[in-house]
Design an enzyme around this catalytic site. Structure first.
Site, PDB file in Angstrom:
ATOM      1  N   CYS A  36     -17.957   3.316 -22.145  1.00 30.94           N
ATOM      2  CA  CYS A  36     -19.287   3.848 -22.465  1.00 30.94           C
ATOM      3  C   CYS A  36     -20.305   2.705 -22.565  1.00 30.94           C
ATOM      4  O   CYS A  36     -20.641   2.119 -21.543  1.00 30.94           O
ATOM      5  CB  CYS A  36     -19.240   4.722 -23.703  1.00 30.94           C
ATOM      6  SG  CYS A  36     -20.525   5.974 -23.661  1.00 30.94           S
ATOM      7  N   HIS A  50     -14.940   8.483 -22.278  1.00 28.99           N
ATOM      8  CA  HIS A  50     -14.074   7.939 -23.340  1.00 28.99           C
ATOM      9  C   HIS A  50     -12.631   8.372 -23.106  1.00 28.99           C
ATOM     10  O   HIS A  50     -12.206   9.391 -23.653  1.00 28.99           O
ATOM     11  CB  HIS A  50     -14.522   8.461 -24.705  1.00 28.99           C
ATOM     12  CG  HIS A  50     -15.847   7.954 -25.157  1.00 28.99           C
ATOM     13  ND1 HIS A  50     -15.983   6.964 -26.087  1.00 28.99           N
ATOM     14  CD2 HIS A  50     -17.106   8.310 -24.801  1.00 28.99           C
ATOM     15  CE1 HIS A  50     -17.268   6.719 -26.299  1.00 28.99           C
ATOM     16  NE2 HIS A  50     -17.968   7.528 -25.528  1.00 28.99           N
ATOM     17  N   GLU A  92     -10.060   7.272 -24.396  1.00 31.43           N
ATOM     18  CA  GLU A  92      -9.254   7.172 -25.626  1.00 31.43           C
ATOM     19  C   GLU A  92      -9.091   8.524 -26.321  1.00 31.43           C
ATOM     20  O   GLU A  92      -8.093   8.753 -26.998  1.00 31.43           O
ATOM     21  CB  GLU A  92      -9.875   6.144 -26.593  1.00 31.43           C
ATOM     22  CG  GLU A  92     -11.214   6.512 -27.239  1.00 31.43           C
ATOM     23  CD  GLU A  92     -12.434   6.171 -26.408  1.00 31.43           C
ATOM     24  OE1 GLU A  92     -12.299   6.026 -25.171  1.00 31.43           O
ATOM     25  OE2 GLU A  92     -13.538   6.072 -26.980  1.00 31.43           O
TER      26      GLU A  92
HETATM   27  N1  GLN Z   1     -25.632   4.179 -26.449  1.00 28.96           N
HETATM   28  C1  GLN Z   1     -25.138   4.532 -25.165  1.00 28.96           C
HETATM   29  C2  GLN Z   1     -25.695   5.849 -24.671  1.00 28.96           C
HETATM   30  O1  GLN Z   1     -26.112   6.675 -25.437  1.00 28.96           O
HETATM   31  C3  GLN Z   1     -23.632   4.522 -25.111  1.00 28.96           C
HETATM   32  C4  GLN Z   1     -22.997   5.533 -25.988  1.00 28.96           C
HETATM   33  C5  GLN Z   1     -21.548   5.255 -26.295  1.00 28.96           C
HETATM   34  O2  GLN Z   1     -21.067   4.129 -26.126  1.00 28.96           O
HETATM   35  N2  GLN Z   1     -20.839   6.265 -26.772  1.00 28.96           N
HETATM   36  O3  GLN Z   1     -25.696   6.097 -23.501  1.00 28.96           O
END
Ligand code: GLN
Length: 550
Positions: A390, A516, A518
Site C-alpha cells: 500500500c 494488503h 496480509e
Molecule cells: N495513505 C495511502 C492512501 O490512502 C496508503 C494507505 C495504506 O497504506 N493503507 O492511499
C-alpha cells in the site's frame, strides 16, 4: 431463531473478560472455534466493541492497533484477523459491531419513525438491536455455533448493554442454546510466590450481579494452577472443577488450540450445549504448521519499515503473515522494527545494512515518508529483496520516479498537494468525498496479473482478489514513462485500469502492491507474496551466512 427450511440452527457462545483487558479473549475464542471446527462444526466469531466510533477505521493505530479489513470492505477490530487466521473462513461487517453502530442503527430507526409514539431507551431498544446483531449471523443458517466476544472488561460502564443483551438471549433461547465463558487472570505475586484467585472471584461475582453465571471459567496464568486451587475457584465461582480451564502463557498463539484441547475446553463446551459429537478434532494440518514453525532450519532478518513501529499491534496481520510464511519455508523470520522517520538522508544506509529483506509498511500521512522512500532506494540499489504494501508500494513508485526518471519533486498528493509530479494521486472517485469514515477504497477487488511476471509466478494464476484500504493510487499518466524506465505494472484492476502491483525486473525480488495481502494470510493458506518474499530473503541471506556475520 433460524428461518424455516434453513439447514443449521445455531447455538451461541459468549466470551467475556474480567480483571484486566488484553488477556487474549480473541485468541481463546479463536482456539475454541478452531477445535469445534476441527470436529466438523461450522463456526463463526463476532466481536462487540463498546466504543462509540462506528468502526475503528478512523482510529490511529496507536489507539487500537491495526484496522483489519474484510472482503466486504468493513474496517474492523484486529481480532477478526485472528478469527480468519485460525478458522480460514472469511468474516464480514456482521462480525464486528460497535456501540456506535448499534446507536446509529437505533437512531436511524427512530428518525424513520419505527418506534413512533414510544420513548426510545437502552433497554429494550439498544439491547434489542444488539440481540438482532447477534442473531443475524445465526439466522443465515450457515453456522452450528456463533461465538460472540464482548470487548472490554466486565464492570465497564460501556459494555453493560452488551452483557444485558447476552443475558436476555440466554433467557430467550434457553440454557442448552447459550454458553458463557469468562476469561480472567490469576495473577502471580512474586514476593509471596503465590497465585491469587481473589480477582477472579470478584470478577465472577460482578458478572453474576449482572445476571450471568459463567458456565466455564478460563484462567490466564503464568504458572500452572494446582488442582486444589481449581477446586477453590470452582467452589467460589459456582462452577464444576472441570469447568475451570487453565490457559497458561504459551510460546506462540498458535499453541493455544492444542493447549485448550488438553484442558478439554471443547468437550466441556459441547457437553454444556447438549451437542453430541464424539469426533476427535482433526488438527493434523495445524500440528504440521506448528512443527515447521518451531523447528526452523534457517533464519533471516527482515526490516519492517513503518511509522507506528512502537506498537507492534499496528502491523498485526503483517507480523502473522510473516510467521505463516516463515513456517512454510521452515525459516525463523526475525523482524527488525525500523521507525521510518529515523531513516534520514546520509544515515539511512547503515541502519539498513545486513538485512535479508526490506518490507515497507502501509500508512497514512507525511510523517516518516522520506524514510520509507530512502528504504526503497536502498533495497533497489543494493538488490535487497523488497516488498512494499500500500503506502509501501506508493513509496516505491515515488522513489523510482525521483531517482530513476529524474522527477525530483515526484510525490503523492497526499503528502504534497502542490507537487508538479503527483505520481501518486487521489483516485477520481475520491475527489468529492469529504467524510472520513468508511469512505476509502475498501475490501476485495479483482486484479489481473501480467502473464510471466514475478507476481504471476508467485500466485500461480492470472486473476486474483485481494483486499484494499486506500484513497490514493498510481497516476496512470506516468505509466508509459515508468515502464520504459523499468518499473512495470504487473497487476491491474480489470474494471478500472488502476495499477495494483509494480515490479522492477533486473532485481532479485522487488514487488510493490497497492492491496494488503496480509489480511488473507491464514495458517491453512499463507499469503503467497509473503511466502515468496521470505524465500527471496532466504536466498539473499545464504551467501552472507557463509562468511559474514550479520
Ligand atoms: N495513505 C495511502 C492512501 O490512502 C496508503 C494507505 C495504506 O497504506 N493503507 O492511499
Amino acid at each position: 431463531m433460524s428461518g424455516k427450511g434453513q439447514p443449521k440452527t445455531a447455538k451461541y457462545i459468549f466470551v467475556t473478560g474480567g480483571v484486566t483487558s488484553s488477556l487474549g479473549k480473541g485468541i481463546v475464542a479463536s482456539s475454541l472455534a478452531k477445535l469445534l471446527q476441527a470436529r466438523g462444526l461450522s463456526v463463526t466469531i463476532q466481536k462487540f466493541d463498546p466504543y462509540i466510533n462506528i468502526d475503528p477505521g478512523t482510529l490511529n493505530p496507536y489507539e487500537h492497533g491495526e484496522c483489519y479489513v474484510t472482503n466486504d470492505g468493513a474496517e474492523t477490530d484486529l481480532d477478526l484477523g485472528h478469527y480468519e487466521r485460525f478458522l480460514g473462513v472469511p468474516t464480514s461487517q456482521a462480525n464486528n459491531i460497535t456501540t456506535g453502530r448499534i446507536y446509529n442503527n437505533v437512531i436511524t430507526k427512530e428518525r424513520r419513525g419505527d418506534y413512533l409514539g414510544k420513548t426510545v431507551q437502552v433497554v429494550p431498544h439498544i439491547t434489542d438491536e444488539i440481540k438482532r446483531s447477534i442473531l443475524l449471523l445465526g439466522e443465515t443458517g450457515e453456522y452450528d455455533i456463533v461465538m460472540t466476544e464482548i470487548g472490554g472488561c466486565v464492570g465497564d460502564i460501556e459494555s453493560l448493554p452488551f452483557i444485558e443483551a447476552a443475558r436476555q438471549l440466554k433467557w430467550d433461547l434457553g440454557d442448552s442454546n447459550t454458553l458463557f465463558i469468562h476469561l480472567t487472570l490469576i495473577p502471580y505475586l512474586a514476593s509471596a510466590g503465590e497465585l491469587k484467585t481473589k480477582p477472579t472471584q470478584h470478577s465472577v461475582r460482578q458478572l453474576s450481579q449482572l445476571g450471568i453465571q459463567p458456565d466455564i471459567i478460563v484462567c490466564r496464568t503464568e504458572h500452572s494452577i494446582p488442582q486444589e486451587m481449581r477446586r477453590k475457584i470452582a467452589l467460589f465461582c459456582n462452577v464444576s472443577s472441570n469447568d475451570v480451564i487453565e490457559s497458561k502463557d504459551a510460546e506462540t498463539i498458535y499453541d493455544v488450540p492444542l493447549l485448550m484441547r488438553k484442558e478439554k475446553l471443547d468437550q466441556r463446551a459441547l457437553y454444556k450445549l447438549d451437542i453430541y459429537n464424539d469426533r476427535d478434532a482433526d488438527l493434523e494440518q495445524w500440528k504440521g504448521f506448528l512443527g515447521r514453525l518451531k523447528n526452523p532450519t534457517e533464519q533471516i532478518t527482515i526490516g519492517l519499515v513503518g511509522k507506528y513501529v512502537e506498537l507492534k499491534d499496528s502491523y498485526k496481520s503483517i507480523v502473522e503473515a510473516m510467521i505463516h510464511a516463515g513456517a512454510v519455508n521452515e525459516t525463523k523470520v526475525n523482524l527488525r522494527w525500523i521507525a521510518s522517520e529515523t531513516l534520514i538522508d546520509g544515515e539511512y544506509q547503515h541502519k539498513l545494512e545486513g538485512l535479508d529483506g526490506i518490507l515497507v509498511a502501509p500508512g497514512f500521512g507525511e510523517r516518516g515518508i522520506e524514510g520509507k522512500i530512502n528504504a526503497v532506494r536502498y533495497a533497489r540499489e543494493n538488490k535487497v529483496p523488497f516488498f512494499g504494501i500500500c503506502l509501501g508500494m506508493q513509496s516505491a513508485v515515488i522513489e523510482f520516479a525521483r531517482n530513476v526518471l529524474g522527477l525530483e519533486d515526484a510525490h503523492s498528493s497526499e503528502m504534497n498537494p502542490d507537487t508538479q509530479n503527483p505520481i501518486i494521486d487521489l483516485m477520481a472517485d475520491q475527489k468529492d468525498i469529504t467524510n472520513k469514515g468508511g469512505t476509502m477504497r475498501l475490501g476485495a477487488y479483482a486484479c489481473k496479473l501480467e502473464k510471466g511476471s514475478l507476481i504471476h509466478q508467485i500466485y500461480g494464476k492470472i486473476n486474483i482478489q485481494e483486499r484494499h484500504r486506500h484513497r490514493y493510487e498510481f497516476n496512470n499518466s506516468y505509466l508509459e514513462r515508468m515502464q520504459a524506465a523499468g518499473m512495470i505494472a504487473t497487476g491491474i484492476n480489470p474494471d478500472t485500469g488502476l495499477v495494483e502491483a509494480v515490479e522492477i525486473k533486473d532485481h532479485p525480488f522487488f514487488v510493490g502492491v497497492q492491496f494488503h495481502p496480509e489480511y488473507k494470510s491464514t495458517v491453512a493458506n499463507p499469503a503467497p507474496l509473503f511466502v515468496h518474499f521470505v524465500r527471496a530473503a532466504l536466498k539473499n541471506s545464504i551467501p552472507l551466512m557463509k562468511g559474514t556475520s550479520k
